[in-house]
Design an enzyme around this catalytic site. Structure first.
Site, PDB file in Angstrom:
ATOM      1  N   ASP A 150       0.830  -1.198   0.000  1.00 32.90           N
ATOM      2  CA  ASP A 150       0.000   0.000   0.000  1.00 32.90           C
ATOM      3  C   ASP A 150       0.868   1.253   0.000  1.00 32.90           C
ATOM      4  O   ASP A 150       0.573   2.233  -0.692  1.00 32.90           O
ATOM      5  CB  ASP A 150      -0.915  -0.028   1.227  1.00 32.90           C
ATOM      6  CG  ASP A 150      -1.760   1.223   1.354  1.00 32.90           C
ATOM      7  OD1 ASP A 150      -2.605   1.454   0.488  1.00 32.90           O
ATOM      8  OD2 ASP A 150      -1.563   1.970   2.338  1.00 32.90           O
ATOM      9  N   GLU A 161      -1.913  -5.381  -3.683  1.00 31.37           N
ATOM     10  CA  GLU A 161      -0.947  -4.605  -2.902  1.00 31.37           C
ATOM     11  C   GLU A 161       0.193  -5.490  -2.419  1.00 31.37           C
ATOM     12  O   GLU A 161       1.361  -5.074  -2.407  1.00 31.37           O
ATOM     13  CB  GLU A 161      -1.652  -3.939  -1.720  1.00 31.37           C
ATOM     14  CG  GLU A 161      -2.614  -2.832  -2.138  1.00 31.37           C
ATOM     15  CD  GLU A 161      -3.432  -2.289  -0.989  1.00 31.37           C
ATOM     16  OE1 GLU A 161      -3.988  -1.187  -1.130  1.00 31.37           O
ATOM     17  OE2 GLU A 161      -3.534  -2.965   0.055  1.00 31.37           O
TER      18      GLU A 161
END
Length: 232
Positions: A49, A121
């Site tokens: 992320d 992610e």
């Protein structure tokens, strides 16, 4: 390390061959499969992320040197949100390579937006750990590049836009109702329906009520915009 056929196929779709395939296997292992001696992808998701965020922030600054922070923020949010990550994951068929526990498989985990977004992610983090930031940056831009160019339209908040559309036509604000909830407590899935005073509806399913509302609003907004274009 001997690789499974699904990991080999996924790396082909990704366009990147891992030097350490164990990192990729971890990135594609959901917490429902974790146990003694088996890591899941939650820590990699956390890292990925942040890597994605830095790549997108840099790309946005480069693409519009005159944009203010107020203009950049909604574009950034549109590019890094879970829905966008899940869209990329579907393009890569991450769902087909995910390692899921039996209950998660039965509940349709390979299609769940939250799981797909988290896995995307985690894969970004895996590439970063395997080859460094520049390689991870190149990979992200390969799959997000078109979205960076077209992000202005995606940056609109769908719920706000739909409400403005309705009010401009003298309608009451759209109504949102939860029509279903599924999945375990640690990974719930909510189905939300949005309804206009005119009777038009749309629904969407996501890992949070807010995400489902935004997706439903986006779907309905696209439908009413298309109807308006045809009427014109």
């Amino acid at each position: 390390m001997k690789q499974s056929a699904d990991l080999i196929a996924f790396q082909s779709r990704l366009g990147y061959q891992f030097k350490d395939p164990r990192i990729l296997r971890t990135a594609l292992t959901h917490s429902s499969m974790s146990g003694p001696g088996r890591e899941d992808n939650q820590r990699l998701e956390f890292l990925g992320d942040r890597v994605l965020g830095l790549v997108m922030a840099e790309a946005l600054l480069a693409s519009d040197t005159g944009a203010s922070e107020g203009q950049l923020a909604p574009r950034y949010n549109a590019l890094v949100r879970k829905e966008t990550c899940a869209d990329i994951a579907r393009e890569l068929d991450i769902g087909g390579a995910l390692k899921l526990g039996r209950s998660e498989q039965k509940s349709g985990g390979r299609r769940k937006q939250a799981l797909l977004g988290d896995a995307m992610e985690a894969v970004i983090a895996a590439v970063y750990l395997d080859s460094g930031f520049e390689v991870a940056q190149d990979l992200v831009l390969k799959f997000w590049g078109r979205r960076v160019k077209n992000v202005e339209a995606d940056a609109r908040d769908p719920k706000t836009s739909l409400q403005e559309w309705a009010q401009a036509r003298g309608m009451t604000p759209p109504a949102y109702d939860q029509i279903a909830r599924s999945g375990p407590d640690h990974a719930p899935e909510f189905t939300i329906e949005v309804r206009l005073q005119s009777g038009q509806t749309a629904s969407a399913t996501a890992g949070s009520k807010r995400q489902a509302e935004q997706m439903a609003a986006k779907t309905l907004l696209a439908a009413v915009d298309e109807t308006s274009d045809h009427d014109a």
